[in-house]
Design an enzyme around this catalytic site. Structure first.
Site, PDB file in Angstrom:
ATOM      1  N   LYS A 273      -4.483 -10.123  -9.675  1.00 57.90           N
ATOM      2  CA  LYS A 273      -5.233 -10.607  -8.761  1.00 57.90           C
ATOM      3  C   LYS A 273      -6.582  -9.624  -8.625  1.00 57.90           C
ATOM      4  O   LYS A 273      -6.447  -8.413  -8.618  1.00 57.90           O
ATOM      5  CB  LYS A 273      -4.777 -10.467  -7.300  1.00 57.90           C
ATOM      6  CG  LYS A 273      -5.687 -10.972  -6.035  1.00 57.90           C
ATOM      7  CD  LYS A 273      -5.111 -10.430  -4.862  1.00 57.90           C
ATOM      8  CE  LYS A 273      -6.057  -9.391  -4.197  1.00 57.90           C
ATOM      9  NZ  LYS A 273      -6.659  -9.705  -2.880  1.00 57.90           N
TER      10      LYS A 273
ATOM     11  N   LYS B 289       0.965  -1.326   0.007  1.00 56.94           N
ATOM     12  CA  LYS B 289      -0.026   0.127   0.247  1.00 56.94           C
ATOM     13  C   LYS B 289       0.736   1.246  -0.125  1.00 56.94           C
ATOM     14  O   LYS B 289       0.590   2.117  -0.504  1.00 56.94           O
ATOM     15  CB  LYS B 289      -0.895   0.043   1.290  1.00 56.94           C
ATOM     16  CG  LYS B 289      -2.030  -0.930   1.082  1.00 56.94           C
ATOM     17  CD  LYS B 289      -2.951  -1.107   2.115  1.00 56.94           C
ATOM     18  CE  LYS B 289      -4.282  -2.157   1.614  1.00 56.94           C
ATOM     19  NZ  LYS B 289      -4.672  -2.595   2.829  1.00 56.94           N
TER      20      LYS B 289
ATOM     21  N   LYS C  75     -10.567  -4.666  -5.182  1.00 57.74           N
ATOM     22  CA  LYS C  75     -11.267  -3.523  -5.122  1.00 57.74           C
ATOM     23  C   LYS C  75     -10.365  -2.486  -5.713  1.00 57.74           C
ATOM     24  O   LYS C  75     -10.828  -1.464  -6.512  1.00 57.74           O
ATOM     25  CB  LYS C  75     -11.757  -3.225  -4.080  1.00 57.74           C
ATOM     26  CG  LYS C  75     -13.112  -3.988  -3.519  1.00 57.74           C
ATOM     27  CD  LYS C  75     -13.542  -3.925  -2.053  1.00 57.74           C
ATOM     28  CE  LYS C  75     -13.545  -5.047  -1.551  1.00 57.74           C
ATOM     29  NZ  LYS C  75     -13.431  -5.340  -0.127  1.00 57.74           N
TER      30      LYS C  75
HETATM   31  P1  ADP Z   1      -9.938  -6.484  -1.916  1.00 55.42           P
HETATM   32  O1  ADP Z   1      -8.435  -7.267  -2.551  1.00 55.42           O
HETATM   33  O2  ADP Z   1     -10.888  -6.241  -3.200  1.00 55.42           O
HETATM   34  O3  ADP Z   1      -9.757  -5.252  -1.385  1.00 55.42           O
HETATM   35  P2  ADP Z   1     -10.343  -7.728   0.551  1.00 55.42           P
HETATM   36  O4  ADP Z   1      -9.079  -7.368   0.834  1.00 55.42           O
HETATM   37  O5  ADP Z   1     -11.345  -6.733   1.326  1.00 55.42           O
HETATM   38  O6  ADP Z   1     -10.488  -7.761  -1.014  1.00 55.42           O
HETATM   39  O7  ADP Z   1     -10.568  -9.292   0.741  1.00 55.42           O
HETATM   40  C1  ADP Z   1     -11.656  -9.749   1.421  1.00 55.42           C
HETATM   41  C2  ADP Z   1     -11.580 -11.276   1.541  1.00 55.42           C
HETATM   42  O8  ADP Z   1     -11.558 -11.827   0.222  1.00 55.42           O
HETATM   43  C3  ADP Z   1     -10.216 -11.727   1.830  1.00 55.42           C
HETATM   44  O9  ADP Z   1     -10.429 -13.032   2.662  1.00 55.42           O
HETATM   45  C4  ADP Z   1      -9.453 -12.191   0.556  1.00 55.42           C
HETATM   46  O10 ADP Z   1      -8.377 -13.042   0.765  1.00 55.42           O
HETATM   47  C5  ADP Z   1     -10.473 -12.396  -0.318  1.00 55.42           C
HETATM   48  N1  ADP Z   1     -10.064 -12.235  -1.704  1.00 55.42           N
HETATM   49  C6  ADP Z   1      -9.925 -10.955  -2.161  1.00 55.42           C
HETATM   50  N2  ADP Z   1      -9.696 -10.928  -3.473  1.00 55.42           N
HETATM   51  C7  ADP Z   1      -9.356 -12.221  -3.770  1.00 55.42           C
HETATM   52  C8  ADP Z   1      -9.161 -12.861  -4.918  1.00 55.42           C
HETATM   53  N3  ADP Z   1      -8.974 -12.034  -6.230  1.00 55.42           N
HETATM   54  N4  ADP Z   1      -9.035 -14.137  -5.049  1.00 55.42           N
HETATM   55  C9  ADP Z   1      -9.492 -14.751  -3.812  1.00 55.42           C
HETATM   56  N5  ADP Z   1      -9.776 -14.060  -2.779  1.00 55.42           N
HETATM   57  C10 ADP Z   1      -9.897 -12.771  -2.603  1.00 55.42           C
END
Ligand code: ADP
Ligand code: TRP
Length: 320
Positions: free
Chosen positions: A189, A110, A192
């Site tokens: 990956k 980040k 959001k």
């Molecule tokens: P983002 O990366 O979109 O901000 P978060 O960090 O809020 O997502 O993740 C919420 C949950 O979803 C976590 O358990 C995270 O490991 C899972 N997750 C997020 N993106 C992925 C992905 N591309 N593949 C698998 N799991 C994911």
């Protein structure tokens, strides 16, 4: 067995969230005592708009319930309705080595992206450890990107136990190989923060456009494609429906399948997959009082347990 996981209300939920975390969590509701929460405190490290946080929190609740979280089986609540977790976070921070937090890849990533290095962002893993430890959690279903946070949670618990005597249970992560890292429409990956998501719910036309805009190479439909398993649309199809995905991988490999048709199939399979949930979500959205009552009820249950465990930690460390 106690199962626990959380998700931040920091944006619209997508297929990575669903297949990486929500579906595994929903499947685990029958395997033990499940606690799932909306991590609104954590969202404060990346989202600085109050109205948006309020809206996202309700949206996450709707999404999760529509996708099958059953409030009769799982305790579903908002993180900040259990403020005890912030006290435990302080207790844990006093035994957390700086070096451990400095090595956190999510923090480093980040900062590298230009996000201001606030203390909350730095201390994020400590609050997450408190989330997990305060419910005596045994199993934490998450996507692969949370693996290091789980390791840190265990290390912090070990440190506290060594310092003050056995207080916390060491949790295990549950990371599903097949869907641990769902790719986004750019092949990175899905996240959001990368603007490469396919949302679980949303407007049909916009989402169809997004799927149809996935970039493919310039080979002709008739060309056999020995690298079909590397194709992004095939990979996403496999995540949503392994059988259909394998079938289309074979077709693409053999030649004769155009990328347009492949992406059309991907959209249709995806859209159909969430058809029932979509209807349910629309119904729930009409009844936000019911949704808020679920969260309130969940918070009362979660809080009772959190108070018990916090009390144990306070006693162990001489605060009581
Ligand atoms: P983002 O990366 O979109 O901000 P978060 O960090 O809020 O997502 O993740 C919420 C949950 O979803 C976590 O358990 C995270 O490991 C899972 N997750 C997020 N993106 C992925 C992905 N591309 N593949 C698998 N799991 C994911
Ligand atoms: N850090 C997690 C994420 O971004 C959200 C989260 C907060 C969490 N506390 C947790 C996940 C406790 C599992 C357990 O996805």
């Amino acid at each position: 067995m106690r199962i626990l996981s959380g998700i931040q209300p920091s944006g619209t939920l997508h297929l990575g969230n669903y297949f990486g975390m929500m579906r595994p969590a929903i499947e685990l509701q029958d395997k033990g005592e499940a606690f799932y929460f909306i991590a609104d405190y954590h969202s404060m490290t990346s989202l600085f708009d109050a109205a948006e946080r309020r809206k996202n929190t309700l949206d996450v609740a709707l999404d999760f319930l529509a996708c099958g979280l059953d409030p009769k089986k799982s305790v579903f609540f908002r993180q900040s309705d259990v403020p005890e977790v912030t006290e435990l976070s302080w207790l844990l921070s006093t035994v957390t080595p700086m070096g451990m937090l400095e090595r956190a890849t999510s923090y480093k990533d980040k900062i590298a992206k230009g996000i201001a290095p606030m203390h909350g962002l730095f201390a994020y893993p400590v609050l997450m450890a408190a989330d997990i430890l305060i419910y005596d959690s045994n199993l934490v279903p998450v996507g692969h990107d949370q693996k290091q946070h789980l390791e840190m949670t265990r290390d912090i618990a070990i440190k506290f136990n060594e310092t003050y005597g056995e207080t916390f249970i060491l949790p295990e992560p549950q990371i599903r190989g097949e869907t641990a890292k769902v790719p986004g429409i750019d092949g990175e990956k899905m996240s959001k923060s990368y603007g490469n998501t396919i949302e679980i719910f949303g407007d049909e036309r916009t989402l169809r456009k997004k799927v149809m805009a996935i970039k493919m190479d310039s080979r002709q439909p008739a060309d056999p494609k020995p690298d079909a398993d590397q194709n992004l649309a095939v990979q996403l199809l496999k995540v949503i429906d392994a059988d259909v995905g394998k079938d289309y991988e074979g077709k693409l490999r053999a030649g004769g399948l155009g990328y347009g048709d492949l992406k059309k199939t991907l959209f249709e399979v995806y859209w159909e997959h969430f058809a029932v949930a979509r209807t349910k979500r629309a119904e729930l959205a009409e009844h936000s009082d019911y949704v808020n009552a679920i969260l309130k009820d969940g918070a009362a249950k979660a809080r009772a347990l959190a108070q018990k465990v916090l009390h144990r930690a306070r006693r162990a460390s001489g605060l009581e």
